[in-house]
Design a protein around this motif. Structure first.
Motif, PDB file in Angstrom:
ATOM      1  N   VAL A   1      41.158  42.981 -28.157  1.00 39.42           N
ATOM      2  CA  VAL A   1      41.262  44.384 -27.786  1.00 39.42           C
ATOM      3  C   VAL A   1      40.394  44.492 -26.507  1.00 39.42           C
ATOM      4  CG1 VAL A   1      41.027  46.819 -28.395  1.00 39.42           C
ATOM      5  CG2 VAL A   1      41.799  45.247 -29.925  1.00 39.42           C
ATOM      6  N   ILE A   2      40.764  44.778 -25.346  1.00 42.53           N
ATOM      7  CA  ILE A   2      39.864  44.926 -24.422  1.00 42.53           C
ATOM      8  C   ILE A   2      38.960  46.365 -24.549  1.00 42.53           C
ATOM      9  CG2 ILE A   2      41.622  43.998 -22.428  1.00 42.53           C
ATOM     10  CD1 ILE A   2      41.885  47.108 -21.439  1.00 42.53           C
ATOM     11  N   ASN A   3      37.917  46.421 -23.793  1.00 44.11           N
ATOM     12  CA  ASN A   3      37.057  47.690 -23.729  1.00 44.11           C
ATOM     13  C   ASN A   3      37.850  48.571 -22.917  1.00 44.11           C
ATOM     14  OD1 ASN A   3      34.971  49.545 -23.443  1.00 44.11           O
ATOM     15  ND2 ASN A   3      33.524  48.119 -23.385  1.00 44.11           N
ATOM     16  N   ARG A   4      38.561  49.613 -23.585  1.00 46.76           N
ATOM     17  CA  ARG A   4      39.158  50.542 -23.238  1.00 46.76           C
ATOM     18  C   ARG A   4      38.387  51.583 -22.337  1.00 46.76           C
ATOM     19  NH1 ARG A   4      42.149  50.478 -28.359  1.00 46.76           N
ATOM     20  NH2 ARG A   4      41.555  52.489 -28.391  1.00 46.76           N
ATOM     21  N   GLY A   5      37.247  51.937 -23.079  1.00 44.82           N
ATOM     22  CA  GLY A   5      36.470  53.019 -22.437  1.00 44.82           C
ATOM     23  C   GLY A   5      36.041  52.437 -21.053  1.00 44.82           C
ATOM     24  N   ALA A   6      35.618  51.017 -21.100  1.00 39.88           N
ATOM     25  CA  ALA A   6      35.054  50.578 -19.719  1.00 39.88           C
ATOM     26  C   ALA A   6      36.252  50.645 -18.589  1.00 39.88           C
ATOM     27  CB  ALA A   6      34.738  49.104 -20.131  1.00 39.88           C
ATOM     28  N   PHE A   7      37.555  50.369 -19.167  1.00 42.14           N
ATOM     29  CA  PHE A   7      38.576  50.334 -18.138  1.00 42.14           C
ATOM     30  C   PHE A   7      38.914  51.563 -17.722  1.00 42.14           C
ATOM     31  CE2 PHE A   7      43.126  50.555 -17.310  1.00 42.14           C
ATOM     32  CZ  PHE A   7      43.191  49.494 -16.431  1.00 42.14           C
TER      33      PHE A   7
ATOM     34  N   ALA B   1      37.180  42.302 -16.945  1.00 41.05           N
ATOM     35  CA  ALA B   1      37.666  41.092 -16.553  1.00 41.05           C
ATOM     36  C   ALA B   1      36.442  40.172 -17.128  1.00 41.05           C
ATOM     37  CB  ALA B   1      37.793  40.900 -14.914  1.00 41.05           C
ATOM     38  N   GLU B   2      35.265  40.382 -17.046  1.00 38.05           N
ATOM     39  CA  GLU B   2      34.037  39.580 -17.416  1.00 38.05           C
ATOM     40  C   GLU B   2      34.193  39.125 -18.907  1.00 38.05           C
ATOM     41  OE1 GLU B   2      31.196  36.823 -17.836  1.00 38.05           O
ATOM     42  OE2 GLU B   2      32.206  37.604 -15.815  1.00 38.05           O
ATOM     43  N   GLU B   3      34.647  40.327 -19.693  1.00 38.17           N
ATOM     44  CA  GLU B   3      34.713  40.037 -21.270  1.00 38.17           C
ATOM     45  C   GLU B   3      35.894  39.288 -21.549  1.00 38.17           C
ATOM     46  OE1 GLU B   3      34.985  43.680 -23.480  1.00 38.17           O
ATOM     47  OE2 GLU B   3      37.042  43.892 -23.073  1.00 38.17           O
ATOM     48  N   ILE B   4      37.026  39.193 -20.835  1.00 32.95           N
ATOM     49  CA  ILE B   4      38.160  38.615 -21.017  1.00 32.95           C
ATOM     50  C   ILE B   4      37.806  36.808 -20.591  1.00 32.95           C
ATOM     51  CG2 ILE B   4      40.329  37.844 -20.231  1.00 32.95           C
ATOM     52  CD1 ILE B   4      40.900  40.814 -19.827  1.00 32.95           C
ATOM     53  N   ARG B   5      36.885  36.891 -19.545  1.00 29.14           N
ATOM     54  CA  ARG B   5      36.570  35.453 -19.145  1.00 29.14           C
ATOM     55  C   ARG B   5      35.594  34.795 -20.337  1.00 29.14           C
ATOM     56  NH1 ARG B   5      36.694  37.648 -13.761  1.00 29.14           N
ATOM     57  NH2 ARG B   5      34.654  38.593 -14.112  1.00 29.14           N
ATOM     58  N   GLU B   6      34.890  35.740 -20.921  1.00 26.23           N
ATOM     59  CA  GLU B   6      33.776  35.182 -21.827  1.00 26.23           C
ATOM     60  C   GLU B   6      34.646  34.842 -22.981  1.00 26.23           C
ATOM     61  OE1 GLU B   6      29.354  36.113 -23.833  1.00 26.23           O
ATOM     62  OE2 GLU B   6      30.056  37.250 -22.129  1.00 26.23           O
TER      63      GLU B   6
END
Length: 93
Positions: free
Chosen positions: A47-53, A62-67
């Motif tokens: 789950v992406i960080n919706r708050g950040a998005f 994008a960085e969290e996805i890469r990590e």
């Protein structure tokens, strides 16, 4: 880490990381991912960080996805977008 479930077709376990809001650090998601893969997950649903998005911090997402992607092998990574909360088609795209 979300509890694994049987995948479609192959019976491979699936783990969900970042559930429900994605509001954890990329390092925490990467840790959950490593642990899930170590415990047999063949697919990671993140789950992406919706708050950040939604705040316009796309590079942070994008960085969290890469990590997480760097820790997922040999499992597959699937990114979960709560499209109903992203507001419009441009945000989804």
């Amino acid at each position: 880490m979300g509890k694994g479930r049987e995948g479609e077709g192959g019976g491979a376990p699936i783990a969900v990381v970042g559930f429900p809001l994605g509001a954890m650090t990329p390092g925490a998601k990467a840790y959950e991912t490593r642990e899930a893969v170590r415990n047999g997950a063949a697919e990671i649903d993140m789950v992406i960080n919706r708050g950040a998005f939604l705040a316009g911090r796309e590079e942070e997402v994008a960085e969290e996805i890469r990590e997480v992607r760097s820790t997922v092998h040999p499992a597959h990574l699937k990114i979960i977008l709560e499209t109903g909360e992203l507001g419009n088609y441009d945000a989804i795209r």
